[in-house]
Scaffold this active site. Structure first.
Site, mmCIF file in Angstrom:
data_model
loop_
_atom_site.group_PDB
_atom_site.id
_atom_site.type_symbol
_atom_site.label_atom_id
_atom_site.label_comp_id
_atom_site.label_asym_id
_atom_site.label_seq_id
_atom_site.Cartn_x
_atom_site.Cartn_y
_atom_site.Cartn_z
ATOM 1 N N GLY A 65 -6.634 11.583 -4.790
ATOM 2 C CA GLY A 65 -7.640 11.170 -5.754
ATOM 3 C C GLY A 65 -8.846 10.529 -5.108
ATOM 4 O O GLY A 65 -8.966 10.433 -3.884
ATOM 5 N N ALA A 66 -9.727 10.079 -5.992
ATOM 6 C CA ALA A 66 -11.015 9.585 -5.548
ATOM 7 C C ALA A 66 -10.879 8.314 -4.705
ATOM 8 O O ALA A 66 -11.617 8.129 -3.734
ATOM 9 C CB ALA A 66 -11.882 9.305 -6.769
ATOM 10 N N ILE A 67 -9.921 7.436 -5.052
ATOM 11 C CA ILE A 67 -9.834 6.167 -4.325
ATOM 12 C C ILE A 67 -9.398 6.387 -2.867
ATOM 13 O O ILE A 67 -10.069 5.903 -1.948
ATOM 14 C CB ILE A 67 -8.938 5.152 -5.075
ATOM 15 C CG1 ILE A 67 -9.647 4.723 -6.368
ATOM 16 C CG2 ILE A 67 -8.615 3.935 -4.205
ATOM 17 C CD1 ILE A 67 -8.861 3.778 -7.269
ATOM 18 N N GLU A 72 3.864 9.852 1.811
ATOM 19 C CA GLU A 72 4.572 10.947 1.123
ATOM 20 C C GLU A 72 3.658 12.153 0.978
ATOM 21 O O GLU A 72 4.103 13.269 0.880
ATOM 22 C CB GLU A 72 5.061 10.493 -0.249
ATOM 23 C CG GLU A 72 3.969 10.322 -1.273
ATOM 24 C CD GLU A 72 4.453 9.621 -2.522
ATOM 25 O OE1 GLU A 72 5.255 8.690 -2.399
ATOM 26 O OE2 GLU A 72 4.006 10.004 -3.612
ATOM 27 N N GLY A 77 6.216 7.742 -5.267
ATOM 28 C CA GLY A 77 6.605 6.887 -4.144
ATOM 29 C C GLY A 77 5.978 5.508 -4.179
ATOM 30 O O GLY A 77 6.045 4.761 -3.197
ATOM 31 N N LYS A 136 -11.954 5.517 -19.613
ATOM 32 C CA LYS A 136 -12.646 6.188 -20.724
ATOM 33 C C LYS A 136 -14.107 5.749 -20.808
ATOM 34 O O LYS A 136 -14.552 5.176 -21.821
ATOM 35 C CB LYS A 136 -11.938 5.885 -22.061
ATOM 36 C CG LYS A 136 -10.503 6.394 -22.108
ATOM 37 C CD LYS A 136 -10.446 7.867 -22.464
ATOM 38 C CE LYS A 136 -9.069 8.460 -22.241
ATOM 39 N NZ LYS A 136 -9.059 9.781 -21.657
ATOM 40 N N GLY A 147 -2.245 7.989 -1.759
ATOM 41 C CA GLY A 147 -1.977 9.086 -2.687
ATOM 42 C C GLY A 147 -3.141 10.057 -2.710
ATOM 43 O O GLY A 147 -3.913 10.152 -1.760
#
Ligand code: COA
Length: 423
Positions: free
Chosen positions: A209-211, A230, A328, A353, A207
């Site tokens: 993002g940072a990961i 995707e 997905g 958080k 996907g």
């Protein structure tokens, strides 16, 4: 008849009560949305869309009651309107959204899209977002377009004949960009642990993002990786340029990166522009579990907001508050689980958080939306380790997942777990 006009003229083709698809991510047709918001004659308009980018005038509270947004996957701009009841969220697999349009279970009257300019054959393209836009364009009787000279021209199942467009307005504006998130030590560790699970010859789904970026940054010494996903972002471009991603061992669309959309900086937009090695396909095809399972060593890397000690994975909401969507995740987690040598991976920091909340919990928050069930889950990774839950009992899962939680909360989780399970 000339069909090229101002955004206001284009939008004037709509009628009250219409149900419209809106193209998403970097292809969000902002001038058309601005014109829609500015036209008081248009009321009872419903907008169906994935994550939209850039300014979103129709979502302004001033238009509540006149224009209603329905997110099939949502982003930051829609979270408050959904929480306030001014907009809707429709939970659905990304693989199944095109079917809703094609079967007219969600009957569209119009599609509002952003297109790349026509080529010598009169063909525009859907640019960086083919995903569910392909089905919307194919099934909506009316097609209203922003033709942006800076929208990348994409290959694959992306072509839209200009002759099909009811009316359009021409622009030359930059696309919204998403810069990679700087890597924290927690994300770096998660990236290392996931990279250890990626074998040579694997085909990856990731996907945004940072990961995913942290994983890509650690795959420089792998051989012959492929992409069937995707969406992808800038980190994948680095691996292509380094010769790590070759797509040569991928059985489906060999030699090509396969995706349904991209999100990132101008680098990724330039990379896909007129690039025949990137095949954009609709998300009912990219995300078809029956197709994904045919890809050996399919490695699906997805993130989560919360995981309980039985392995239920929450990804679209924080409690009752809708945060994103089903997307997905299940399509790929299931496909990878069924693929020969496949690895379905859910990765998340152990806390949220600023470390004040554990994301590994005994009991999910009330209202939390399970996207991957405890029957479908396999690998779970946090900065404290990686565990394959497949084949483990509830008791074993509890023990292994507590070990993935932050050390400060492990004792409390053990106490709670003993309380609910009588272990
Ligand atoms: N309780 C309270 N807040 C939480 C929380 C929890 N359990 N978990 C996360 N948060 C907060 C975080 O602190 C962060 O807040 P901040 O922005 O103020 O720092 C925010 O929620 C987002 O968390 P983060 O971990 O940064 O999310 P992300 O951007 O990495 O996205 C998903 C994670 C799960 C939302 C995203 O992967 C997703 O939408 N998945 C579903 C679809 C999918 O997997 N598709 C396939 C790949 S595209």
């Amino acid at each position: 008849m000339a069909r090229e006009s101002t955004a206001a003229d284009v939008i004037a083709h709509l009628r009250p009560g219409m149900r419209c698809f809106v193209h998403g991510a970097a292809a969000t047709p902002t001038p058309l949305l601005d014109a829609l918001a500015a036209d008081p004659a248009l009321h009872d308009i419903t907008l169906y869309h994935l994550h939209l980018d850039g300014p979103l005038a129709p979502l302004d509270v001033a238009h509540a009651g006149r224009i209603r947004s329905v997110s099939l996957f949502t982003g930051p701009a829609c979270r408050v309107p959904i929480a306030e009841g001014r907009a809707d969220y429709l939970p659905v697999f990304l693989s199944e959204i095109p079917g809703l349009f094609r079967t007219r279970a969600l009957p569209l009257d119009a599609a509002l899209v952003q297109l790349s300019p026509p080529d010598a054959h009169g063909m525009c393209t859907l640019g960086p977002s083919v995903d569910v836009a392909r089905a919307a364009v194919d099934s909506a009787p009316m097609l209203l377009a922003e033709i942006n000279h800076r929208l990348p021209r994409s290959h694959g199942d992306s072509a839209v004949p200009l002759s099909r467009v009811t009316a359009w307005t021409e622009t030359d504006r930059p696309l919204p960009e998403h810069a990679p998130t700087p890597e924290s030590p927690v994300v770096a560790r998660i990236g290392e642990l996931i990279a250890d699970l990626v074998v040579d010859g694997a085909t990856l789904q990731m996907g945004i993002g940072a990961i995913p970026d942290a994983v890509c940054a650690r795959l420089g010494n792998r051989l012959e990786l492929g992409i069937h996903t995707e969406m992808f972002s800038d980190g994948v471009v680095d691996l292509v340029e380094a010769g790590v991603i070759t797509n040569r061992r991928k059985p489906i669309l060999r030699g090509q990166l396969t995706t349904s959309f991209v999100i990132g900086t101008r680098r990724v937009h330039d990379f896909v522009d007129d690039n025949p090695t990137v095949s954009f396909q609709p998300s009912d095809w990219t995300n078809d579990t029956a197709l994904i399972r045919k890809i050996p060593r399919m490695t699906a890397i997805n993130s989560a907001l919360q995981v309980d000690l039985t392995g239920q994975v929450v990804a679209d909401s924080i409690g009752h508050r809708i945060y994103s969507g089903i997307g997905g995740q299940m399509d790929f987690i299931r496909g990878a689980a069924r693929a020969e040598g496949g690895r379905p991976i859910i990765a998340l920091p152990s806390t949220a958080k600023g470390g004040t909340i554990s994301r590994i919990v005994t009991t999910l928050d009330p209202g939390a939306g399970v996207v991957t069930t405890r029957g479908h889950v396999h690998w779970v990774v946090t900065e404290h380790g990686a565990v394959n839950l497949h084949g483990l009992t509830l008791r074993e899962r509890g023990e292994r997942l507590i070990a993935l939680a932050h050390p400060d909360v492990r004792e409390e989780l053990r106490r709670e777990w003993r309380g609910v399970r009588n272990y």
